[in-house]
Design a protein around this motif. Sequence first.
Motif, short mmCIF file in Angstrom:
data_model
loop_
_atom_site.label_atom_id
_atom_site.label_comp_id
_atom_site.label_asym_id
_atom_site.label_seq_id
_atom_site.Cartn_x
_atom_site.Cartn_y
_atom_site.Cartn_z
N GLU A 158 4.70 -5.75 0.24
CA GLU A 158 5.07 -5.70 -1.18
C GLU A 158 4.08 -4.87 -1.99
N THR A 159 2.78 -5.08 -1.75
CA THR A 159 1.79 -4.30 -2.49
C THR A 159 1.80 -2.84 -2.04
N ASP A 219 4.78 -1.28 -3.84
CA ASP A 219 4.46 -1.02 -5.25
C ASP A 219 3.59 0.23 -5.38
N ALA A 220 2.61 0.37 -4.50
CA ALA A 220 1.73 1.55 -4.53
C ALA A 220 2.52 2.82 -4.24
N CYS A 253 -6.23 -4.24 2.34
CA CYS A 253 -5.49 -3.41 1.38
C CYS A 253 -4.33 -4.20 0.80
N GLY A 254 -3.49 -4.77 1.67
CA GLY A 254 -2.37 -5.55 1.17
C GLY A 254 -1.27 -5.71 2.19
N ASP A 255 -0.19 -6.32 1.73
CA ASP A 255 0.98 -6.53 2.59
C ASP A 255 2.05 -5.51 2.23
N PHE A 263 -4.37 2.75 -2.88
CA PHE A 263 -4.08 1.47 -2.22
C PHE A 263 -4.83 1.37 -0.89
N LYS A 315 -4.14 -14.15 -1.14
CA LYS A 315 -3.04 -13.28 -0.73
C LYS A 315 -2.15 -13.91 0.33
#
Length: 193
Positions: free
Chosen positions: A80-81, A84-85, A76-78, A94, A57
């Motif tokens: 961008e993710t 999207d969620a 979980c993410g940055d 997410f 990632k």
Amino acid sequence: MVIKVFLASSSGSTAIKKKQQDVVGFLEALKVDYTQLDIACNEENRMWMRQNVPEEKKPANGIPLPPQIFNENGYCGDYETFFDAKEDNMVYAFLGLPPPPGSKEAELADEEHIVENGTHAEEANTEENPDDSIEVPEEERNGNDEATEGETVGDEAPAEEDQLVEETDEAQEEEEEEQEEEEAEVQEEEETE
């Protein structure tokens, strides 16, 4: 479970500032409990974030930029993710949190009708009813007294459809015959002149 959002309070990038504000604002709107951890003023936070973002990632330069979101120690993410969620109404999934009752995400989960053994309702229906028809109880048959027990949805549709196709074909044939007669009349008139 604590949601951790790693931010840079003194970022010179307006894009990063907007992304951070978007994440924080959306979490506040959803009333999700979260903790902001500043990586600009706290070296420990910066090092922890960099070490705990999975290798796959991380960006090409190897340094993940804020905002980065974690659930406890799970990544979980940055942005961008997260975005999207958010667009897919799946923010709680997410974040690894159960969706609150009445939320769009909870409604989507309810629509999937997951059966206790883990199969979807559609799969369970095909096992019980392999011909893909759904039996309609007599009281729900829109007042059709002639319906027989065990009749399934769609039994009468092909007959009606066939009748419509036949009527359309007949009308088309009549039009073609009329057109041919008119052309023949025009041709006769031209020949007599």
